[in-house]
Design a protein around this motif. Structure first.
Motif, short mmCIF file in Angstrom:
data_model
loop_
_atom_site.label_atom_id
_atom_site.label_comp_id
_atom_site.label_asym_id
_atom_site.label_seq_id
_atom_site.Cartn_x
_atom_site.Cartn_y
_atom_site.Cartn_z
N VAL A 167 58.03 -73.23 116.62
CA VAL A 167 57.55 -73.67 115.31
C VAL A 167 56.17 -73.06 115.02
O VAL A 167 55.90 -72.59 113.90
N ALA A 168 55.28 -73.08 116.02
CA ALA A 168 53.93 -72.54 115.84
C ALA A 168 53.96 -71.04 115.54
O ALA A 168 53.24 -70.56 114.66
N VAL A 169 54.79 -70.31 116.24
CA VAL A 169 54.88 -68.86 116.03
C VAL A 169 55.41 -68.56 114.63
O VAL A 169 54.90 -67.66 113.94
N ILE A 170 56.43 -69.28 114.20
CA ILE A 170 56.98 -69.07 112.85
C ILE A 170 55.92 -69.38 111.80
O ILE A 170 55.73 -68.63 110.83
N THR A 171 55.21 -70.49 111.98
CA THR A 171 54.16 -70.87 111.03
C THR A 171 53.07 -69.80 110.96
O THR A 171 52.64 -69.40 109.87
N LEU A 172 52.63 -69.34 112.12
CA LEU A 172 51.59 -68.32 112.17
C LEU A 172 52.06 -67.02 111.53
O LEU A 172 51.30 -66.37 110.79
N ALA A 173 53.32 -66.66 111.79
CA ALA A 173 53.86 -65.42 111.21
C ALA A 173 53.88 -65.49 109.69
O ALA A 173 53.54 -64.51 109.00
N VAL A 174 54.24 -66.65 109.14
CA VAL A 174 54.26 -66.80 107.69
C VAL A 174 52.85 -66.72 107.11
O VAL A 174 52.60 -66.04 106.10
N ALA A 175 51.89 -67.37 107.78
CA ALA A 175 50.50 -67.35 107.31
C ALA A 175 49.93 -65.94 107.31
O ALA A 175 49.15 -65.56 106.43
N VAL A 176 50.33 -65.14 108.30
CA VAL A 176 49.79 -63.78 108.42
C VAL A 176 50.51 -62.82 107.48
O VAL A 176 49.89 -61.95 106.85
N ALA A 177 51.84 -62.97 107.36
CA ALA A 177 52.64 -61.97 106.65
C ALA A 177 52.87 -62.27 105.17
O ALA A 177 53.50 -61.48 104.48
N TRP A 178 52.38 -63.41 104.68
CA TRP A 178 52.59 -63.73 103.26
C TRP A 178 52.01 -62.62 102.39
O TRP A 178 50.86 -62.26 102.52
N PRO A 179 52.80 -62.02 101.49
CA PRO A 179 52.35 -60.84 100.74
C PRO A 179 51.09 -61.10 99.91
O PRO A 179 50.98 -62.15 99.26
N PRO A 180 50.15 -60.17 99.93
CA PRO A 180 48.90 -60.34 99.16
C PRO A 180 49.14 -60.58 97.68
O PRO A 180 48.40 -61.34 97.05
N ARG A 181 50.16 -59.96 97.10
CA ARG A 181 50.39 -60.11 95.66
C ARG A 181 50.83 -61.52 95.30
O ARG A 181 50.75 -61.92 94.12
N LEU A 182 51.34 -62.28 96.29
CA LEU A 182 51.79 -63.65 96.03
C LEU A 182 50.72 -64.69 96.34
O LEU A 182 50.91 -65.88 96.04
N ARG A 183 49.63 -64.27 96.95
CA ARG A 183 48.62 -65.23 97.40
C ARG A 183 47.90 -65.89 96.24
O ARG A 183 47.40 -67.00 96.37
N LYS A 184 47.85 -65.22 95.09
CA LYS A 184 47.21 -65.83 93.93
C LYS A 184 48.08 -66.94 93.34
O LYS A 184 47.58 -67.87 92.70
N LEU A 185 49.40 -66.83 93.58
CA LEU A 185 50.32 -67.84 93.06
C LEU A 185 50.42 -69.03 94.00
O LEU A 185 50.33 -70.19 93.58
N VAL A 186 50.63 -68.75 95.27
CA VAL A 186 50.74 -69.81 96.28
C VAL A 186 49.95 -69.38 97.51
O VAL A 186 50.21 -68.32 98.07
N PRO A 187 48.98 -70.17 97.96
CA PRO A 187 48.14 -69.78 99.09
C PRO A 187 48.93 -69.78 100.41
O PRO A 187 49.79 -70.65 100.62
N PRO A 188 48.65 -68.86 101.31
CA PRO A 188 49.38 -68.76 102.59
C PRO A 188 49.40 -70.04 103.41
O PRO A 188 50.45 -70.37 103.98
N PRO A 189 48.27 -70.80 103.53
CA PRO A 189 48.34 -72.02 104.35
C PRO A 189 49.39 -73.01 103.86
O PRO A 189 50.05 -73.67 104.67
N LEU A 190 49.57 -73.12 102.53
CA LEU A 190 50.55 -74.06 102.00
C LEU A 190 51.96 -73.59 102.31
O LEU A 190 52.83 -74.40 102.69
N VAL A 191 52.21 -72.30 102.14
CA VAL A 191 53.55 -71.77 102.45
C VAL A 191 53.86 -71.95 103.93
O VAL A 191 54.96 -72.38 104.31
N ALA A 192 52.88 -71.65 104.77
CA ALA A 192 53.07 -71.79 106.21
C ALA A 192 53.34 -73.25 106.58
O ALA A 192 54.19 -73.54 107.44
N LEU A 193 52.63 -74.18 105.91
CA LEU A 193 52.83 -75.60 106.17
C LEU A 193 54.25 -76.02 105.83
O LEU A 193 54.92 -76.71 106.61
N VAL A 194 54.73 -75.59 104.67
CA VAL A 194 56.07 -75.98 104.22
C VAL A 194 57.14 -75.38 105.12
O VAL A 194 58.07 -76.07 105.58
N VAL A 195 57.02 -74.08 105.41
CA VAL A 195 58.04 -73.41 106.24
C VAL A 195 58.05 -73.97 107.65
O VAL A 195 59.10 -74.30 108.22
N GLY A 196 56.85 -74.09 108.26
CA GLY A 196 56.78 -74.59 109.63
C GLY A 196 57.31 -76.02 109.74
O GLY A 196 58.04 -76.35 110.69
#
Length: 548
Positions: A167-196
């Motif tokens: 779970v931790a590795v998947i969460t970290l991977a999402v936080a790191v790999a979330w595309p820069p163009r989408l970060r203005k729409l949804v911040p990486p920590p929130l996406v990582a939280l939901v996915v993890g």
């Protein structure tokens, strides 16, 4: 400043966006501190609201931060036995911050050397990663902070929880790999939280989770402390106050650089102090200006304190309505988010080029980093500032000494042909000139005694030229006294020239020139020449022979 619809619209989007970013980070910091997830949310609400309303940085977002979380975790294990005692420390820290603001100490934080800040922040990042290594592996946090986690790591690797690690590795991977163009729409920590959390709840079960979070409005956590505890709590409270002040004002500088505005440092400290008092009263973490939240707020359009206040209100709404939904979040998810936060805090731009830094700057940064990680935060900052001050003094010494001129004045050039021929010696330089320019502090004054003292001995008269001196500190003034003592011992006459303004006031206040007759204090070189002639004639007649 006019507040219109555009400003309101920007503040609304800034507040909403920063609230979304704050939720996972506040939860993670609360768990990491040892006070629980709710404490992080309480801090985001209390510090966030009151620092925005009463602070001095228009677009700053405040709440739990990495340095304050690490410091609070240490305080919980070493200085407090109960939650009430821990909250007393937070309240005392807030009171100290208000006092610092009232005493106008805030402006001095801007002078913190960049290498000290770099070493300290990198140390904080490493500490966060080490502390979160246990939850990342599915194990309870290790006692003893970062060093305890480092010592426990070999056994932890042998007994890790595969599900939590996945779970931790998947969460970290999402936080790191979330595309820069989408970060203005949804911040990486929130996406990582939901996915993890989704992975942990739906596919992998049996791993440690946050558990029950109090619902409803926070309750008062204050209890009257004993006098003995107040005395023992002063040191950790001072640590929190200083760390929070430095953290907040450095974030204020970041906000200034983005917005082109200028913060009010002392007012910011007062606002942060009020926020920490409020947070301590309801059982929240101590907080400070949060760089990530501030940048997110500004980028989303936030430009006034309304955005910070709105963000705090939104977090409160999330707490009141969504508490039951965050209870299943795995600790491994929050640990992965904080590992990414810690990685981002480390000043990689400096670390990867550390061998290219000037030697003294490299030493300052590495000393600060090492002491922050292996000893404690306060020692790291304090020793870092001391070492940085020594390095700066060494550089200042060379700069100041380059502005000192000590030259002999040949009789034939200084006195000229119009003077008494009996006074002239074509091959002598009985008068020396010591010309000082710019500012002089204790950094250069010690060298002045060693370098100039030898020149004074070679002359019968020495002219101290202060015409171009703009500043003398008290230590430098006392060492000027030492130069005058050298002249007195060597029976060298002294003429003081061009002394005025602040340097004159400093020397006068300390009675430095008491041994110099008033007729030997002049304003111009011509006047100094006339006095030198009289002094040489007097010495000549006193010795019973002509000079030359």
């Amino acid at each position: 400043m006019k507040y219109d619809y555009q400003a309101l619209r920007g503040d609304f989007f800034g507040g909403v966006t920063s609230a979304i970013v704050a939720l996972p980070v506040a939860l993670a910091f609360g768990v990491a501190s040892g006070l629980g997830a709710a404490a992080g949310l309480y801090s985001a609400i209390a510090v966030g609201f009151f620092a925005a309303v009463f602070g001095g940085t228009r677009s700053q977002i405040s709440g739990p931060t990495a340095p304050m979380t690490v410091a609070m975790a240490a305080i919980l294990t070493t200085h407090s036995a109960t939650l009430a005692e821990a909250m007393i420390v937070v309240i005392m820290a807030g009171l100290l911050q208000i006092a610092m603001g009232a005493l106008r100490i805030g402006r001095f934080v801007a002078y913190t050397p960049a290498v000290v800040v770099s070493g300290f922040m990198s140390g904080i990042g490493i500490i966060i990663i080490l502390i979160q290594s246990m939850p990342f592996l599915g194990l309870p946090p290790a006692a003893g902070g970062a060093m305890g986690a480092l010592r426990a790591l070999p056994d932890a690797l042998a007994n890790l929880d595969p599900g939590a690690v996945a779970v931790a590795v998947i969460t970290l991977a999402v936080a790191v790999a979330w595309p820069p163009r989408l970060r203005k729409l949804v911040p990486p920590p929130l996406v990582a939280l939901v996915v993890g959390t989704t992975v942990g709840v739906l596919w992998i079960g049996g791993i440690p989770i946050i558990g029950e979070i109090p619902t409803g409005m926070p309750t008062l956590q204050f209890a009257l402390p004993s006098a003995a505890f107040l005395v023992s709590a002063l040191q950790p409270a001072l640590i929190l106050a200083i760390l929070g002040s430095v953290d907040s004002l450095l974030t204020s500088l970041v906000a200034d650089s983005i917005t082109g505005t200028r913060h009010k440092a002392n007012r910011e400290l007062i606002g942060q102090g009020i926020g920490n008092i409020a947070s301590g009263l309801i059982g929240g973490l101590p907080g400070a200006g949060a760089t990530m939240g501030t940048v997110v707020n500004i980028r989303a359009g936030g430009s006034t304190p309304v955005s910070g206040a709105l963000r705090a209100v939104l977090v409160l709404a999330l707490l009141l309505g969504l508490g039951q939904y965050v209870e299943p979040i795995p600790h491994a998810v929050l640990a992965a988010i904080l590992v990414k936060v810690g990685w981002d805090i480390i000043d990689w731009r400096v670390l990867v080029r550390v061998n290219h830094l000037r030697r003294e700057h490299m030493i300052v940064m590495l000393v600060t980093l090492g002491l922050t990680v292996f000893v404690d935060l306060m020692t790291g900052v304090a020793i870092g500032l001391i070492v940085a001050g020594m390095a700066h003094s060494s550089q200042l010494e060379h700069l100041e000494l380059d502005s000192v001129v000590s030259v002999p004045l040949l009789d034939q050039m200084f006195f000229g042909e119009h003077e008494d021929p009996a006074l002239l010696d074509w091959y002598s330089a009985r008068v020396g000139l010591v010309a000082l320019k710019g500012s002089f502090t204790v950094a250069s004054a010690h060298k002045l005694v060693a370098v100039i003292g030898g020149d004074i001995k070679e002359h019968e008269v020495t002219i101290f030229d202060f015409t171009s001196v703009t500043y003398l500190d008290d230590s430098a003034a006392m060492l000027i006294r030492q130069l005058l003592d050298v002249a007195e011992r060597e029976e060298t006459e002294v003429i003081v020239m061009g002394l005025s303004g602040s340097p004159a006031e400093t020397l006068r206040t300390l009675d430095i020139l008491d041994g110099v007759p008033r007729k030997q204090r002049v304003r111009t070189l011509d006047s100094a020449r006339d006095v030198a002639v009289e002094l040489l004639k007097k010495r000549s007649s006193g010795a019973g022979q002509l000079i030359g």
